[in-house]
Design an enzyme around this catalytic site. Sequence first.
Site, short mmCIF file in Angstrom:
data_model
loop_
_atom_site.label_atom_id
_atom_site.label_comp_id
_atom_site.label_asym_id
_atom_site.label_seq_id
_atom_site.Cartn_x
_atom_site.Cartn_y
_atom_site.Cartn_z
N LYS A 37 -28.02 -4.51 77.23
CA LYS A 37 -28.37 -4.66 78.83
C LYS A 37 -28.13 -6.06 79.23
O LYS A 37 -27.28 -6.41 80.42
CB LYS A 37 -29.90 -4.34 79.03
CG LYS A 37 -30.23 -2.83 79.02
CD LYS A 37 -31.44 -2.58 78.75
CE LYS A 37 -31.91 -1.09 78.49
NZ LYS A 37 -33.32 -0.68 78.53
N GLN A 74 -38.81 -3.30 78.07
CA GLN A 74 -38.57 -2.17 77.10
C GLN A 74 -39.33 -1.36 76.48
O GLN A 74 -40.61 -2.13 75.96
CB GLN A 74 -37.61 -2.87 76.02
CG GLN A 74 -36.74 -2.11 74.96
CD GLN A 74 -35.53 -1.20 75.94
OE1 GLN A 74 -35.24 -1.65 76.97
NE2 GLN A 74 -35.30 0.04 75.32
N ASP A 88 -36.09 0.57 86.17
CA ASP A 88 -36.44 1.58 85.38
C ASP A 88 -36.56 2.85 86.24
O ASP A 88 -36.72 3.91 85.67
CB ASP A 88 -37.36 1.27 84.37
CG ASP A 88 -36.49 0.97 83.07
OD1 ASP A 88 -35.48 1.41 82.85
OD2 ASP A 88 -37.09 0.00 82.15
N1 GUN Z 1 -36.89 2.76 76.18
C1 GUN Z 1 -36.02 3.97 75.74
N2 GUN Z 1 -35.16 3.94 77.08
C2 GUN Z 1 -35.86 3.29 77.80
C3 GUN Z 1 -35.45 2.96 79.28
O1 GUN Z 1 -34.52 3.43 79.88
N3 GUN Z 1 -36.11 1.86 79.57
C4 GUN Z 1 -36.95 1.10 79.12
N4 GUN Z 1 -37.61 0.08 79.61
N5 GUN Z 1 -37.28 1.40 77.67
C5 GUN Z 1 -36.74 2.34 77.22
#
Ligand code: GUN
Length: 258
Positions: free
Chosen positions: A31, A75, A98
């Site tokens: 990211k 995350q 998200d």
């Molecule tokens: N853990 C697995 N996929 C994601 C996601 O798309 N966003 C976040 N914040 N955590 C995750």
Amino acid sequence: MEGLQAKGIHPGLAVIIVGDDPASRVYVNNKKKACAEIGIYSEEHALPAETTEGELLSLIRTLNTRKEISGILCQLPLPKHICEETVLLAIDPKKDVDAFHPVNVGKIMIGDYDFLPCTPAGVMELIRESGIDPAGKECVVVGRSNIVGKPQAMLLLHAHGTVTICHSRTQNLAEVTRRADILVAAVGRANFITADMVKEGAVVIDVGMNRNAEGKLCGDVDFEGVKDKCAAITPVPGGVGPMTIAMLMKNTVRAAQL
Ligand code: GUN
């Protein structure tokens, strides 16, 4: 990005990671890398696994108030002593790139939203860009998580698909998946979807991110077994994953515009 900056729009993403889950570390690095590549300011907040819920909430509240931060991403998963629901609720819905905050989840439900959750949005983009229209088609989503399965089903429904959600208690699973014109696998188990579960000519989208017995990254679909039977299939890695990141970048720019 220069065009946006000329309009006074400066996207900035704060990424929070708590603990040392190796998969989360890879996702967070990807990211940050994507932000750097397209010129979005990003900052990482790597907190130790022992961080208390109060400390994490306090960081989020600070990020909520900072002007140069347009998007906040925490995350998941979080360590067990921290309540994910409480944490997601603390993120300002306008910075929730998200789209996990209940306000944004609710907006998606009624089809009037600022953000879409990154993975389901990436899947829809893949479908659209491949010239496939879900309208009137049998769409089967295997998995009912808040992050993928449930919102994926909703987006397919918005696109006028006839949607079925399958999960661990579904009876005669293969019978249901064999009806699918569009099959989305979001289970979290390597080689879970086998050729006998797929209709000839189906579109198969693999959201899985698993490690097989040899430690190699693989999806939920038995790619080799299924690929000659379907009309289109996404590989793992290199399928849905990069689309998820692209949608995060889109949401971060959108958040800055808001
Ligand atoms: N853990 C697995 N996929 C994601 C996601 O798309 N966003 C976040 N914040 N955590 C995750």
